[in-house]
Design a protein around this motif. Sequence first.
Motif, PDB file in Angstrom:
ATOM      1  N   ILE A 235     -95.419 -34.321   2.968  1.00 28.89           N
ATOM      2  CA  ILE A 235     -95.711 -35.279   4.543  1.00 28.89           C
ATOM      3  C   ILE A 235     -94.369 -35.215   5.002  1.00 28.89           C
ATOM      4  O   ILE A 235     -94.101 -36.169   5.985  1.00 28.89           O
ATOM      5  CB  ILE A 235     -96.214 -36.465   4.239  1.00 28.89           C
ATOM      6  N   GLU A 236     -93.352 -34.641   4.561  1.00 29.55           N
ATOM      7  CA  GLU A 236     -92.196 -34.754   5.180  1.00 29.55           C
ATOM      8  C   GLU A 236     -91.949 -34.038   6.547  1.00 29.55           C
ATOM      9  O   GLU A 236     -91.191 -34.642   7.310  1.00 29.55           O
ATOM     10  CB  GLU A 236     -90.901 -34.103   4.272  1.00 29.55           C
ATOM     11  N   ARG A 237     -92.733 -33.129   6.805  1.00 29.18           N
ATOM     12  CA  ARG A 237     -92.896 -32.562   8.264  1.00 29.18           C
ATOM     13  C   ARG A 237     -93.778 -33.292   9.291  1.00 29.18           C
ATOM     14  O   ARG A 237     -93.715 -32.719  10.213  1.00 29.18           O
ATOM     15  CB  ARG A 237     -93.154 -31.212   7.953  1.00 29.18           C
ATOM     16  N   THR A 238     -94.558 -33.975   8.681  1.00 32.72           N
ATOM     17  CA  THR A 238     -95.710 -34.622   9.631  1.00 32.72           C
ATOM     18  C   THR A 238     -95.225 -35.481  10.572  1.00 32.72           C
ATOM     19  O   THR A 238     -94.143 -35.937  10.413  1.00 32.72           O
ATOM     20  CB  THR A 238     -96.822 -35.479   8.828  1.00 32.72           C
ATOM     21  N   ARG A 273     -91.677 -42.933   9.507  1.00 33.97           N
ATOM     22  CA  ARG A 273     -92.613 -42.175  10.549  1.00 33.97           C
ATOM     23  C   ARG A 273     -94.004 -43.022  10.891  1.00 33.97           C
ATOM     24  O   ARG A 273     -94.031 -43.931  10.273  1.00 33.97           O
ATOM     25  CB  ARG A 273     -93.004 -41.261   9.396  1.00 33.97           C
ATOM     26  N   PRO A 274     -94.305 -42.848  12.328  1.00 35.71           N
ATOM     27  CA  PRO A 274     -95.326 -43.516  12.806  1.00 35.71           C
ATOM     28  C   PRO A 274     -96.595 -43.454  11.815  1.00 35.71           C
ATOM     29  O   PRO A 274     -96.891 -42.311  11.253  1.00 35.71           O
ATOM     30  CB  PRO A 274     -95.644 -42.861  13.936  1.00 35.71           C
ATOM     31  N   GLN A 275     -97.283 -44.692  11.796  1.00 32.10           N
ATOM     32  CA  GLN A 275     -98.395 -44.710  10.912  1.00 32.10           C
ATOM     33  C   GLN A 275     -99.662 -45.281  11.652  1.00 32.10           C
ATOM     34  O   GLN A 275     -99.387 -46.169  12.720  1.00 32.10           O
ATOM     35  CB  GLN A 275     -98.198 -45.654   9.453  1.00 32.10           C
ATOM     36  N   ILE A 276    -100.817 -44.862  11.314  1.00 34.32           N
ATOM     37  CA  ILE A 276    -102.043 -45.439  11.875  1.00 34.32           C
ATOM     38  C   ILE A 276    -102.829 -46.054  10.621  1.00 34.32           C
ATOM     39  O   ILE A 276    -102.939 -45.308   9.571  1.00 34.32           O
ATOM     40  CB  ILE A 276    -102.945 -44.508  12.501  1.00 34.32           C
ATOM     41  N   LEU A 277    -103.187 -47.190  10.623  1.00 34.26           N
ATOM     42  CA  LEU A 277    -104.020 -47.767   9.547  1.00 34.26           C
ATOM     43  C   LEU A 277    -105.285 -47.853   9.796  1.00 34.26           C
ATOM     44  O   LEU A 277    -105.992 -47.995  10.879  1.00 34.26           O
ATOM     45  CB  LEU A 277    -103.642 -49.162   9.253  1.00 34.26           C
ATOM     46  N   ALA A 278    -106.216 -47.335   8.667  1.00 30.65           N
ATOM     47  CA  ALA A 278    -107.666 -47.080   8.765  1.00 30.65           C
ATOM     48  C   ALA A 278    -108.213 -47.560   7.607  1.00 30.65           C
ATOM     49  O   ALA A 278    -108.046 -47.491   6.391  1.00 30.65           O
ATOM     50  CB  ALA A 278    -107.993 -45.740   9.150  1.00 30.65           C
ATOM     51  N   LEU A 279    -109.100 -48.718   7.708  1.00 28.93           N
ATOM     52  CA  LEU A 279    -109.915 -49.216   6.490  1.00 28.93           C
ATOM     53  C   LEU A 279    -111.067 -48.726   6.223  1.00 28.93           C
ATOM     54  O   LEU A 279    -111.968 -48.566   7.241  1.00 28.93           O
ATOM     55  CB  LEU A 279    -110.074 -50.661   6.783  1.00 28.93           C
ATOM     56  N   ASN A 280    -111.275 -47.867   5.107  1.00 23.37           N
ATOM     57  CA  ASN A 280    -112.332 -46.981   4.895  1.00 23.37           C
ATOM     58  C   ASN A 280    -113.512 -47.593   4.036  1.00 23.37           C
ATOM     59  O   ASN A 280    -113.372 -48.505   3.241  1.00 23.37           O
ATOM     60  CB  ASN A 280    -111.890 -45.574   4.358  1.00 23.37           C
ATOM     61  N   SER A 332     -92.637 -34.892  22.672  1.00 25.22           N
ATOM     62  CA  SER A 332     -91.315 -34.557  22.868  1.00 25.22           C
ATOM     63  C   SER A 332     -90.484 -34.710  21.696  1.00 25.22           C
ATOM     64  O   SER A 332     -89.411 -34.265  21.885  1.00 25.22           O
ATOM     65  CB  SER A 332     -90.756 -35.563  24.013  1.00 25.22           C
ATOM     66  N   ILE A 333     -91.132 -35.252  20.732  1.00 28.26           N
ATOM     67  CA  ILE A 333     -90.050 -35.394  19.353  1.00 28.26           C
ATOM     68  C   ILE A 333     -90.404 -34.034  18.642  1.00 28.26           C
ATOM     69  O   ILE A 333     -91.521 -33.821  18.272  1.00 28.26           O
ATOM     70  CB  ILE A 333     -90.451 -36.527  18.725  1.00 28.26           C
ATOM     71  N   GLU A 334     -89.379 -33.318  18.115  1.00 29.65           N
ATOM     72  CA  GLU A 334     -89.567 -32.197  17.240  1.00 29.65           C
ATOM     73  C   GLU A 334     -90.020 -32.416  15.754  1.00 29.65           C
ATOM     74  O   GLU A 334     -89.832 -33.820  15.479  1.00 29.65           O
ATOM     75  CB  GLU A 334     -88.257 -31.430  17.299  1.00 29.65           C
ATOM     76  N   VAL A 335     -90.647 -31.446  15.272  1.00 30.17           N
ATOM     77  CA  VAL A 335     -91.071 -31.612  13.826  1.00 30.17           C
ATOM     78  C   VAL A 335     -89.973 -32.020  13.202  1.00 30.17           C
ATOM     79  O   VAL A 335     -88.698 -31.287  13.149  1.00 30.17           O
ATOM     80  CB  VAL A 335     -91.742 -30.421  13.478  1.00 30.17           C
ATOM     81  N   PRO A 336     -90.014 -33.032  12.228  1.00 30.55           N
ATOM     82  CA  PRO A 336     -88.710 -33.361  11.158  1.00 30.55           C
ATOM     83  C   PRO A 336     -88.351 -32.559  10.495  1.00 30.55           C
ATOM     84  O   PRO A 336     -88.940 -31.530  10.126  1.00 30.55           O
ATOM     85  CB  PRO A 336     -89.441 -34.553  10.393  1.00 30.55           C
ATOM     86  N   THR A 337     -87.095 -31.913  10.629  1.00 26.95           N
ATOM     87  CA  THR A 337     -86.393 -30.979   9.689  1.00 26.95           C
ATOM     88  C   THR A 337     -85.344 -31.539   8.539  1.00 26.95           C
ATOM     89  O   THR A 337     -85.114 -32.778   8.837  1.00 26.95           O
ATOM     90  CB  THR A 337     -85.675 -30.090  10.377  1.00 26.95           C
TER      91      THR A 337
END
Length: 341
Positions: A235-238, A273-280, A332-337
Amino acid sequence: MQFIDQAEIEVEAGKGGDGIVAFRREKYVPAGGPAGGNGGRGGDVILVADQNLQTLLDFRYAHHFQGENGGRGGPNNRTGADGGDRIIEVPCGTVIYDAHTDEIVGDLVEPGQRLCVAKGGKGGLGNKYFLSNRNRAPEYALPGLEGEKRTLRMELKLLAEVGIIGLPNAGKSTLISSLSAARPKVADYPFTTLIPNLGVVRKPNGDGTVFADIPGLIAGAHQGTGLGHDFLRHIERTRLLLHLIDATADDAIANYQIIQEELHAYGRGLPERPQILALNKVDAVDKETVDAIATQLSQLTQVPVFQISAATRLGLDPLLQKIWQSLDQLASIEVPTLTGL
Protein backbone atom coordinates in the motif's frame (compact mmCIF):
# COMPACT_ATOMS: atom_id res chain seq x y z
CA MET A 1 -0.34 -19.12 -9.89
CA GLN A 2 1.67 -18.76 -6.68
CA PHE A 3 2.17 -15.18 -5.54
CA ILE A 4 5.80 -14.43 -4.64
CA ASP A 5 6.71 -10.82 -3.87
CA GLN A 6 10.30 -11.16 -2.63
CA ALA A 7 13.34 -12.80 -4.21
CA GLU A 8 17.12 -12.69 -4.08
CA ILE A 9 19.32 -13.22 -7.12
CA GLU A 10 22.98 -13.09 -8.07
CA VAL A 11 23.95 -11.24 -11.23
CA GLU A 12 27.30 -11.36 -12.99
CA ALA A 13 28.11 -9.29 -16.06
CA GLY A 14 30.26 -10.75 -18.80
CA LYS A 15 34.05 -10.55 -18.78
CA GLY A 16 35.70 -8.38 -21.39
CA GLY A 17 37.54 -10.19 -24.17
CA ASP A 18 41.34 -10.30 -24.12
CA GLY A 19 43.44 -8.17 -26.43
CA ILE A 20 45.96 -10.08 -28.54
CA VAL A 21 49.48 -9.71 -29.82
CA ALA A 22 49.70 -9.91 -33.61
CA PHE A 23 51.77 -8.35 -36.41
CA ARG A 24 51.04 -7.67 -40.03
CA ARG A 25 53.54 -8.35 -42.73
CA GLU A 26 54.05 -5.29 -44.94
CA LYS A 27 57.02 -3.85 -46.73
CA TYR A 28 58.73 -0.93 -44.99
CA VAL A 29 56.92 -1.68 -41.69
CA PRO A 30 59.42 -2.63 -38.92
CA ALA A 31 58.75 -6.08 -37.50
CA GLY A 32 55.63 -6.18 -39.62
CA GLY A 33 53.86 -3.60 -37.42
CA PRO A 34 51.57 -4.36 -34.48
CA ALA A 35 48.06 -5.42 -35.51
CA GLY A 36 46.56 -7.08 -32.48
CA GLY A 37 42.92 -6.11 -31.94
CA ASN A 38 41.15 -5.17 -28.72
CA GLY A 39 38.82 -7.55 -26.92
CA GLY A 40 35.06 -7.04 -27.02
CA ARG A 41 33.00 -5.61 -24.15
CA GLY A 42 31.34 -8.03 -21.73
CA GLY A 43 27.56 -8.20 -21.73
CA ASP A 44 25.53 -6.26 -19.13
CA VAL A 45 22.79 -7.68 -16.93
CA ILE A 46 19.64 -5.62 -17.44
CA LEU A 47 16.26 -5.77 -15.69
CA VAL A 48 13.19 -4.83 -17.74
CA ALA A 49 9.70 -4.16 -16.37
CA ASP A 50 7.05 -6.36 -17.99
CA GLN A 51 3.37 -5.53 -17.45
CA ASN A 52 2.37 -9.13 -18.18
CA LEU A 53 4.14 -10.45 -15.07
CA GLN A 54 2.43 -10.35 -11.68
CA THR A 55 4.81 -12.25 -9.41
CA LEU A 56 8.50 -12.98 -8.74
CA LEU A 57 7.80 -16.72 -8.77
CA ASP A 58 10.33 -17.43 -11.55
CA PHE A 59 13.19 -16.27 -9.33
CA ARG A 60 12.42 -18.94 -6.76
CA TYR A 61 13.93 -21.48 -9.18
CA ALA A 62 16.56 -19.38 -11.00
CA HIS A 63 19.01 -17.42 -8.88
CA HIS A 64 22.08 -16.77 -11.01
CA PHE A 65 22.10 -14.64 -14.16
CA GLN A 66 25.18 -13.92 -16.24
CA GLY A 67 25.99 -11.72 -19.21
CA GLU A 68 27.93 -13.14 -22.14
CA ASN A 69 31.71 -12.75 -22.21
CA GLY A 70 33.26 -10.48 -24.83
CA GLY A 71 35.13 -12.00 -27.75
CA ARG A 72 38.91 -12.13 -28.00
CA GLY A 73 40.57 -9.57 -30.27
CA GLY A 74 41.69 -10.69 -33.70
CA PRO A 75 44.61 -10.08 -36.05
CA ASN A 76 44.60 -7.23 -38.57
CA ASN A 77 43.28 -4.89 -35.86
CA ARG A 78 39.96 -6.71 -35.57
CA THR A 79 38.07 -5.99 -32.36
CA GLY A 80 36.44 -8.93 -30.63
CA ALA A 81 32.66 -9.21 -30.60
CA ASP A 82 30.79 -7.63 -27.70
CA GLY A 83 29.13 -10.07 -25.33
CA GLY A 84 25.34 -10.27 -25.41
CA ASP A 85 23.42 -8.56 -22.62
CA ARG A 86 21.38 -10.74 -20.25
CA ILE A 87 17.81 -9.41 -20.14
CA ILE A 88 15.73 -10.30 -17.07
CA GLU A 89 12.01 -9.51 -17.10
CA VAL A 90 10.40 -8.50 -13.80
CA PRO A 91 6.87 -7.29 -12.91
CA CYS A 92 6.10 -3.60 -12.96
CA GLY A 93 6.43 -2.26 -9.43
CA THR A 94 9.62 -4.16 -8.57
CA VAL A 95 12.08 -2.38 -6.29
CA ILE A 96 15.68 -3.58 -6.46
CA TYR A 97 18.05 -3.40 -3.46
CA ASP A 98 21.69 -4.27 -3.00
CA ALA A 99 21.43 -7.30 -0.71
CA HIS A 100 24.57 -6.41 1.24
CA THR A 101 24.09 -2.67 1.79
CA ASP A 102 20.26 -2.37 1.52
CA GLU A 103 20.87 0.51 -0.89
CA ILE A 104 18.10 1.04 -3.42
CA VAL A 105 19.46 0.25 -6.88
CA GLY A 106 16.31 1.12 -8.80
CA ASP A 107 12.53 1.07 -9.00
CA LEU A 108 10.89 -0.31 -12.13
CA VAL A 109 7.39 1.12 -12.46
CA GLU A 110 6.64 1.79 -16.13
CA PRO A 111 6.29 -1.04 -18.68
CA GLY A 112 9.49 -1.38 -20.68
CA GLN A 113 11.57 0.54 -18.13
CA ARG A 114 15.14 -0.77 -18.07
CA LEU A 115 17.77 -0.88 -15.33
CA CYS A 116 21.37 -2.03 -15.77
CA VAL A 117 22.31 -3.80 -12.53
CA ALA A 118 25.74 -5.12 -13.58
CA LYS A 119 28.09 -3.58 -16.16
CA GLY A 120 30.13 -5.79 -18.42
CA GLY A 121 33.90 -5.65 -18.24
CA LYS A 122 35.89 -3.63 -20.75
CA GLY A 123 37.76 -5.47 -23.43
CA GLY A 124 41.54 -5.75 -23.12
CA LEU A 125 43.78 -3.71 -25.38
CA GLY A 126 45.66 -5.33 -28.25
CA ASN A 127 49.32 -4.65 -28.87
CA LYS A 128 48.53 -2.06 -31.57
CA TYR A 129 47.39 0.27 -28.76
CA PHE A 130 50.93 0.33 -27.32
CA LEU A 131 52.66 1.41 -30.53
CA SER A 132 54.93 4.41 -29.93
CA ASN A 133 58.06 6.03 -31.31
CA ARG A 134 60.09 4.24 -28.65
CA ASN A 135 58.40 0.89 -29.10
CA ARG A 136 57.66 0.13 -32.73
CA ALA A 137 56.89 -3.55 -32.12
CA PRO A 138 55.17 -4.03 -28.74
CA GLU A 139 54.80 -7.68 -27.82
CA TYR A 140 52.22 -7.45 -25.06
CA ALA A 141 48.49 -6.96 -24.74
CA LEU A 142 46.01 -6.62 -21.86
CA PRO A 143 43.40 -9.12 -20.69
CA GLY A 144 39.76 -8.13 -20.50
CA LEU A 145 38.33 -6.85 -17.22
CA GLU A 146 35.92 -8.87 -15.11
CA GLY A 147 32.25 -7.88 -15.19
CA GLU A 148 30.46 -6.58 -12.12
CA LYS A 149 29.06 -9.13 -9.66
CA ARG A 150 26.43 -8.37 -7.06
CA THR A 151 23.64 -9.91 -5.04
CA LEU A 152 20.27 -8.22 -5.37
CA ARG A 153 17.09 -8.38 -3.34
CA MET A 154 13.87 -7.68 -5.20
CA GLU A 155 10.57 -6.65 -3.68
CA LEU A 156 7.35 -6.40 -5.64
CA LYS A 157 5.07 -3.54 -4.59
CA LEU A 158 1.73 -3.64 -6.33
CA LEU A 159 0.72 -0.70 -8.49
CA ALA A 160 -2.79 0.22 -7.40
CA GLU A 161 -4.48 3.58 -6.97
CA VAL A 162 -6.80 2.43 -4.19
CA GLY A 163 -5.72 0.13 -1.36
CA ILE A 164 -8.46 -1.58 0.68
CA ILE A 165 -7.33 -2.09 4.28
CA GLY A 166 -8.95 -3.39 7.43
CA LEU A 167 -8.85 -6.18 9.98
CA PRO A 168 -9.45 -9.79 8.90
CA ASN A 169 -13.07 -10.50 7.97
CA ALA A 170 -13.84 -6.81 7.44
CA GLY A 171 -15.19 -7.77 4.01
CA LYS A 172 -12.34 -6.54 1.79
CA SER A 173 -12.40 -9.51 -0.57
CA THR A 174 -16.18 -9.38 -0.83
CA LEU A 175 -15.99 -5.67 -1.67
CA ILE A 176 -13.40 -6.08 -4.41
CA SER A 177 -15.40 -8.95 -5.93
CA SER A 178 -18.54 -6.76 -5.89
CA LEU A 179 -16.77 -3.82 -7.53
CA SER A 180 -14.70 -5.68 -10.12
CA ALA A 181 -14.34 -8.92 -12.04
CA ALA A 182 -11.86 -10.24 -9.46
CA ARG A 183 -13.01 -13.40 -7.72
CA PRO A 184 -10.93 -13.82 -4.56
CA LYS A 185 -11.58 -16.63 -2.10
CA VAL A 186 -14.13 -15.55 0.52
CA ALA A 187 -14.85 -17.39 3.77
CA ASP A 188 -15.95 -16.61 7.30
CA TYR A 189 -12.67 -17.11 9.13
CA PRO A 190 -9.57 -14.96 9.73
CA PHE A 191 -6.89 -14.75 7.05
CA THR A 192 -9.05 -16.04 4.23
CA THR A 193 -6.97 -13.74 2.02
CA LEU A 194 -3.37 -14.91 1.95
CA ILE A 195 -2.18 -12.81 -0.99
CA PRO A 196 -3.10 -9.32 -2.25
CA ASN A 197 -5.94 -9.36 -4.77
CA LEU A 198 -6.14 -6.87 -7.61
CA GLY A 199 -9.35 -5.79 -9.30
CA VAL A 200 -10.04 -3.23 -12.02
CA VAL A 201 -13.03 -1.00 -11.29
CA ARG A 202 -14.46 1.00 -14.16
CA LYS A 203 -15.05 4.73 -13.79
CA PRO A 204 -18.15 6.29 -15.37
CA ASN A 205 -15.98 7.46 -18.30
CA GLY A 206 -14.83 3.88 -18.91
CA ASP A 207 -11.30 4.23 -17.56
CA GLY A 208 -10.10 1.43 -15.32
CA THR A 209 -8.82 2.00 -11.78
CA VAL A 210 -6.86 -0.70 -9.98
CA PHE A 211 -8.01 -1.59 -6.46
CA ALA A 212 -5.83 -3.76 -4.20
CA ASP A 213 -7.31 -5.90 -1.44
CA ILE A 214 -4.51 -6.04 1.14
CA PRO A 215 -4.50 -9.14 3.40
CA GLY A 216 -5.75 -8.49 6.92
CA LEU A 217 -3.65 -6.45 9.26
CA ILE A 218 -3.70 -7.12 12.98
CA ALA A 219 -2.14 -5.54 16.05
CA GLY A 220 1.64 -5.87 15.81
CA ALA A 221 1.65 -6.31 12.03
CA HIS A 222 4.49 -3.80 11.59
CA GLN A 223 6.65 -6.05 13.81
CA GLY A 224 5.88 -9.16 11.79
CA THR A 225 2.79 -10.44 13.61
CA GLY A 226 0.24 -12.15 11.36
CA LEU A 227 0.27 -11.47 7.61
CA GLY A 228 0.24 -7.69 7.60
CA HIS A 229 4.00 -7.22 7.82
CA ASP A 230 4.44 -9.15 4.57
CA PHE A 231 1.96 -7.02 2.67
CA LEU A 232 2.11 -3.52 4.17
CA ARG A 233 4.61 -2.67 1.43
CA HIS A 234 1.87 -3.10 -1.17
CA ILE A 235 0.00 0.00 0.00
CA GLU A 236 3.06 2.26 -0.15
CA ARG A 237 2.32 3.23 -3.75
CA THR A 238 -1.44 3.74 -3.46
CA ARG A 239 -2.87 7.22 -3.81
CA LEU A 240 -5.89 6.51 -1.63
CA LEU A 241 -6.73 4.10 1.18
CA LEU A 242 -10.22 2.70 1.66
CA HIS A 243 -10.48 1.65 5.29
CA LEU A 244 -13.16 -0.99 5.75
CA ILE A 245 -14.59 -1.46 9.26
CA ASP A 246 -16.81 -4.38 10.27
CA ALA A 247 -20.09 -3.08 11.73
CA THR A 248 -20.75 -6.46 13.36
CA ALA A 249 -17.53 -6.38 15.40
CA ASP A 250 -17.66 -6.16 19.18
CA ASP A 251 -15.79 -2.83 19.14
CA ALA A 252 -15.65 -1.20 15.70
CA ILE A 253 -13.95 1.92 17.07
CA ALA A 254 -11.11 -0.11 18.59
CA ASN A 255 -10.74 -1.99 15.32
CA TYR A 256 -10.35 1.30 13.46
CA GLN A 257 -7.70 2.44 15.93
CA ILE A 258 -5.72 -0.81 15.59
CA ILE A 259 -5.24 -0.26 11.87
CA GLN A 260 -4.32 3.39 12.35
CA GLU A 261 -1.71 2.47 14.94
CA GLU A 262 -0.18 -0.07 12.57
CA LEU A 263 0.01 2.48 9.74
CA HIS A 264 1.74 4.96 12.06
CA ALA A 265 4.16 2.32 13.35
CA TYR A 266 5.05 1.24 9.81
CA GLY A 267 5.49 4.85 8.63
CA ARG A 268 6.82 5.45 5.11
CA GLY A 269 4.13 8.02 4.41
CA LEU A 270 1.16 5.73 5.09
CA PRO A 271 -0.32 7.72 8.01
CA GLU A 272 -0.54 10.79 5.77
CA ARG A 273 -2.15 8.93 2.88
CA PRO A 274 -5.75 10.11 2.24
CA GLN A 275 -8.34 7.69 3.63
CA ILE A 276 -12.00 7.03 3.06
CA LEU A 277 -13.87 5.24 5.85
CA ALA A 278 -16.62 2.72 5.14
CA LEU A 279 -18.65 0.81 7.71
CA ASN A 280 -19.35 -2.58 6.15
CA LYS A 281 -21.99 -5.29 6.81
CA VAL A 282 -24.59 -2.70 7.90
CA ASP A 283 -27.32 -5.04 6.64
CA ALA A 284 -26.49 -7.40 9.51
CA VAL A 285 -26.91 -4.79 12.28
CA ASP A 286 -29.90 -2.70 13.30
CA LYS A 287 -30.02 0.84 11.93
CA GLU A 288 -29.74 2.52 15.33
CA THR A 289 -26.51 0.69 16.18
CA VAL A 290 -25.00 1.41 12.76
CA ASP A 291 -25.79 5.12 13.04
CA ALA A 292 -24.26 5.25 16.52
CA ILE A 293 -21.02 3.63 15.31
CA ALA A 294 -20.86 5.88 12.26
CA THR A 295 -21.37 8.98 14.42
CA GLN A 296 -18.57 7.96 16.81
CA LEU A 297 -16.19 7.29 13.93
CA SER A 298 -17.06 10.56 12.25
CA GLN A 299 -16.48 12.51 15.45
CA LEU A 300 -13.19 10.73 16.00
CA THR A 301 -11.87 11.22 12.46
CA GLN A 302 -13.65 14.42 11.39
CA VAL A 303 -14.53 12.78 8.07
CA PRO A 304 -17.80 11.29 6.83
CA VAL A 305 -18.32 7.54 7.24
CA PHE A 306 -20.00 5.60 4.45
CA GLN A 307 -22.43 2.85 5.41
CA ILE A 308 -22.26 -0.06 2.99
CA SER A 309 -22.88 -3.76 2.52
CA ALA A 310 -20.38 -5.26 0.10
CA ALA A 311 -22.39 -8.48 -0.09
CA THR A 312 -25.64 -6.79 -1.16
CA ARG A 313 -24.01 -3.76 -2.89
CA LEU A 314 -25.88 -1.44 -0.55
CA GLY A 315 -24.34 2.04 -0.54
CA LEU A 316 -21.58 1.24 -3.04
CA ASP A 317 -22.56 3.91 -5.57
CA PRO A 318 -22.08 6.87 -3.17
CA LEU A 319 -18.83 5.30 -1.98
CA LEU A 320 -17.51 5.00 -5.54
CA GLN A 321 -18.50 8.59 -6.29
CA LYS A 322 -16.43 9.71 -3.33
CA ILE A 323 -13.48 7.59 -4.47
CA TRP A 324 -13.58 9.03 -8.00
CA GLN A 325 -13.86 12.55 -6.61
CA SER A 326 -10.88 12.00 -4.31
CA LEU A 327 -8.76 10.48 -7.07
CA ASP A 328 -9.53 13.44 -9.35
CA GLN A 329 -8.36 15.80 -6.61
CA LEU A 330 -5.16 13.78 -6.26
CA ALA A 331 -4.60 13.51 -10.01
CA SER A 332 -1.89 16.15 -9.96
CA ILE A 333 0.02 14.26 -7.26
CA GLU A 334 2.51 11.67 -8.46
CA VAL A 335 2.33 8.07 -7.24
CA PRO A 336 4.43 7.97 -4.05
CA THR A 337 7.96 6.79 -4.69
CA LEU A 338 10.64 5.60 -2.35
CA THR A 339 12.91 8.11 -0.71
CA GLY A 340 16.31 8.28 -2.30
CA LEU A 341 15.34 7.31 -5.83
